[in-house]
Scaffold this active site. Structure first.
Site, PDB file in Angstrom:
ATOM      1  N   CYS A 135       0.909  -1.311  -0.221  1.00  0.00           N
ATOM      2  CA  CYS A 135      -0.008   0.077   0.143  1.00  0.00           C
ATOM      3  C   CYS A 135       0.983   1.136   0.015  1.00  0.00           C
ATOM      4  O   CYS A 135       1.605   1.360   0.789  1.00  0.00           O
ATOM      5  CB  CYS A 135      -0.846   0.008   1.282  1.00  0.00           C
ATOM      6  N   CYS A 174       0.660   3.027   3.514  1.00  0.00           N
ATOM      7  CA  CYS A 174       0.855   2.542   4.789  1.00  0.00           C
ATOM      8  C   CYS A 174       1.915   1.335   4.753  1.00  0.00           C
ATOM      9  O   CYS A 174       2.450   0.999   5.700  1.00  0.00           O
ATOM     10  CB  CYS A 174      -0.177   2.194   5.753  1.00  0.00           C
ATOM     11  N   CYS A 220      -7.529  -0.901   2.031  1.00  0.00           N
ATOM     12  CA  CYS A 220      -6.422  -1.479   2.409  1.00  0.00           C
ATOM     13  C   CYS A 220      -7.168  -1.699   4.126  1.00  0.00           C
ATOM     14  O   CYS A 220      -7.473  -0.877   4.835  1.00  0.00           O
ATOM     15  CB  CYS A 220      -5.379  -0.511   2.621  1.00  0.00           C
ATOM     16  N   CYS A 222      -4.708   1.025   6.615  1.00  0.00           N
ATOM     17  CA  CYS A 222      -4.935   2.302   6.776  1.00  0.00           C
ATOM     18  C   CYS A 222      -6.310   2.792   6.085  1.00  0.00           C
ATOM     19  O   CYS A 222      -6.804   3.874   6.009  1.00  0.00           O
ATOM     20  CB  CYS A 222      -3.878   3.132   5.807  1.00  0.00           C
ATOM     21  N   CYS A 250      -8.822  -4.983  -9.729  1.00  0.00           N
ATOM     22  CA  CYS A 250      -8.335  -3.972 -10.727  1.00  0.00           C
ATOM     23  C   CYS A 250      -7.959  -2.603  -9.919  1.00  0.00           C
ATOM     24  O   CYS A 250      -8.732  -2.014  -9.137  1.00  0.00           O
ATOM     25  CB  CYS A 250      -9.638  -3.281 -11.295  1.00  0.00           C
TER      26      CYS A 250
HETATM   27 ZN   LIG Z   1      -2.728   0.972   3.533  1.00  0.00          ZN
END
Ligand SMILES: [Zn+2]
Length: 192
Positions: free
Chosen positions: A108, A111, A156, A159, A179
């Site tokens: 991510c 984070c 995510c 976060c 996607c």
């Molecule tokens: Zn994250």
């Protein structure tokens, strides 16, 4: 036969054809066989740590990262902020990660939580980095209705950053197509 020797032989040969030469120039590396069944998928999900470069600090999903809007704005480039924190969508075909084929892990951009490995990526032709499965526990999902019909939005688990949408027209055996916006991801190559 070595590539150079083969090339010489082809050039010297009167029967060398354009396609034979093209085969030498555009030969693709041999890829591991695509996963055939859900057992293979589970194996991909289990072995993700083998794609992490040595010395990379990996946060866990159960260590939530909560920041204010201002803190996120300072932390992220504008285009990543727009996608991750405002559920924006990057323009198709703009992400350099579309062509990323090295072994490694996609984390991510907000984070650092690991989300996908390079083995989970496939070429969907959509212009967005696409994956046929994800690391277990990496994402949470919800339905959104931005386009009248419901879509599964995923974000995510650490976060809460928006990443993309999950569709059911991916390759077997999962038939999933995650996607993902490229600006929401950071790729960490495994290295040598
Ligand atoms: Zn994250």
């Amino acid at each position: 036969m070595e590539r150079r020797t083969l090339l010489k032989a082809l050039l010297a040969s009167p029967v060398a054809t354009r396609s034979a030469l093209a085969a030498v120039f555009f030969a693709k590396p041999v890829l591991a066989a695509p996963p055939a069944n859900m057992k293979d998928i589970e194996a991909l999900q289990k072995n993700w740590k083998t794609f992490v470069a040595a010395g990379t600090a990996i946060p866990a999903a159960n260590e939530p990262l909560k920041l204010s809007k201002d803190e996120w704005r300072k932390r992220l480039p504008a285009e990543s902020y727009k996608v991750l924190r405002e559920e924006g969508t990057e323009r198709a075909g703009t992400s350099a990660l579309n062509n990323e084929k090295r072994p490694g892990v996609f984390v991510c951009a907000g984070c650092g939580l690991p989300l996908f490995t390079s083995e989970m990526k496939f070429e969907s032709g959509t212009g967005w980095p696409s994956f046929f499965t994800a690391l277990p526990g990496a994402f949470e999902q919800k339905k959104d209705f931005f386009l009248i019909y419901p879509r599964v939005e995923y974000h995510c688990a650490r976060c809460g950053g928006h990443h993309g949408h999950l569709f059911d027209d991916g390759p077997p055996p999962t038939n999933q197509r995650w996607c993902n916006n490229g600006v929401a991801l950071k790729f960490i190559p495994k290295g040598a």
